[in-house]
Scaffold this active site. Structure first.
Site, PDB file in Angstrom:
ATOM      1  CB  CYS A 286      -0.906   0.089   1.084  1.00  0.00           C
ATOM      2  SG  CYS A 286      -0.061  -0.197   2.741  1.00  0.00           S
TER       3      CYS A 286
ATOM      4  CG  ASP B 143      -0.001   3.287   4.077  1.00  0.00           C
ATOM      5  OD1 ASP B 143      -0.153   4.199   3.286  1.00  0.00           O
ATOM      6  OD2 ASP B 143      -1.153   2.448   4.347  1.00  0.00           O
TER       7      ASP B 143
ATOM      8  CB  CYS C 181      -4.971   3.054   6.672  1.00  0.00           C
ATOM      9  SG  CYS C 181      -4.353   1.629   7.593  1.00  0.00           S
TER      10      CYS C 181
ATOM     11  CB  CYS D 194      -2.992  -1.741   9.314  1.00  0.00           C
ATOM     12  SG  CYS D 194      -3.597  -1.821   7.708  1.00  0.00           S
TER      13      CYS D 194
HETATM   14  S1  FES Z   1      -3.621   0.021   4.463  1.00  0.00           S
HETATM   15 FE1  FES Z   1      -1.552   0.396   4.307  1.00  0.00          FE
HETATM   16  S2  FES Z   1      -0.969   0.173   6.654  1.00  0.00           S
HETATM   17 FE2  FES Z   1      -3.027   0.060   6.550  1.00  0.00          FE
END
Ligand code: FES
Lengths: 170, 137
Positions: free
Chosen positions: B37, B39, B62, B105
């Site tokens: 993702c 992140d 997120c 996550c």
């Molecule tokens: S969607 Fe990327 S860490 Fe939660």
């Protein structure tokens, strides 16, 4: 595992353009159209529907340049949507992740600086994302799937950073 | 997607957001990312006499990732380092009632605290061997 290139009758190549993919897509849809294949019976109609669904899915995967490159990686054994340490997306090095954090912090500073600072940041990140895509394409042309996957992972991080810059601009 | 109340609480009032001095030998820094993702998360701990006395985080991701890291910083404060190494994403996911698609996550938060502890231990070892050399033994 499905090969979207094969489903659309395309060669596995990073050099296809959107027009090639569109053309192959419509040709495949037409060839699979129920009016052509179905002899009127239920089973044939269902098969045609299934074929159309697969064609649509293949098209979604190959429609964008990044989608084509990521699909080539997946066919080459590295699935960027998986976090499996061996066959999944490779973890970038800490230096890169640190940079991603620091540049998030730079968004705040740029917002305060005003006068196009955010735009400059966005342009720089866009260039880097494009460069990562170009790198991935070169790596795949040279048969180096692992290097292509690393570049495409970097692109994903840069794309997320870009989202946040754009959010700050709006 | 419906977030649990605890996730929303941590998301709206994240605890311990910020940074510690990463050059401080007592501070361990863990930086991790989720490639799928994009992140990223930074989690830092400060250790005195084997106990985590402070913890800070910065998460760009997120809601579940923010909540997971916020929760972990809350948990580890006052914890012995050895104890903190045992934290598992399962406990985090349970506490926050994360749905299966958000498990990764909480994995990010587990990875971050582990990386921070490793960084701290690496610094301690480097200091110890530097001290040894200085005394000529
Ligand atoms: S969607 Fe990327 S860490 Fe939660």
């Amino acid at each position: 595992m499905d090969d979207p290139f094969a489903i659309l009758g395309l060669p596995r190549s990073a050099d296809l353009g959107r027009a090639d993919v569109d053309r192959a897509y419509f040709a495949a849809l037409e060839a699979a159209h129920p009016d052509k294949v179905a002899g009127g019976d239920e089973a044939a109609r269902r098969r045609a529907e299934l074929a159309a669904a697969r064609i649509n899915e293949a098209y979604r995967a190959l429609r964008t340049p990044v989608g084509r490159l990521e699909t080539l990686c997946r066919l080459g054994g590295i699935d960027l949507d998986s976090s499996d340490p061996k066959r999944g997306a490779p973890m970038p090095d800490t230096a890169f992740l640190t940079e991603m954090i620091e540049r998030r912090e730079a968004i705040e500073a740029a917002r305060r600086a005003g006068a196009g600072a955010l735009e400059d940041l966005r342009d720089a990140v866009e260039d880097e994302a494009d460069e990562a895509v170009a790198q991935a394409r070169r790596a795949l042309a040279g048969g180096d799937v692992a290097a292509a996957a690393r570049a495409l992972v970097r692109r994903r991080y840069l794309a997320r950073l870009l989202d946040e810059i754009e959010e700050a601009m709006s | 997607m419906a977030y649990s109340e605890k996730v929303i609480d941590h998301y709206e009032n994240p605890r311990n957001v910020g940074s510690l001095d990463k050059k401080d030998p007592k501070v361990g820094t863990g930086i991790v990312g989720a490639p799928a993702c994009g992140d990223v998360m930074k989690l830092q701990i400060k250790v005195e006499d084997g106990v985590i006395v402070d913890a800070k985080f910065k998460t760009y991701g997120c809601g579940s990732a923010i909540a997971s890291s916020s929760l972990v910083t809350e948990w580890v404060k006052g914890m012995a380092v050895d104890e903190a190494t045992k934290i598992q994403n399962k406990q985090i996911a349970e506490e926050l009632s994360l749905p299966p698609v958000k498990i990764h996550c909480s994995v990010l938060a587990e990875d971050a605290i582990k990386a921070a502890i490793e960084d701290y231990q690496r610094k301690q070892q480097a200091e110890a061997s530097a001290a040894e050399e200085a005394t000529g033994s």
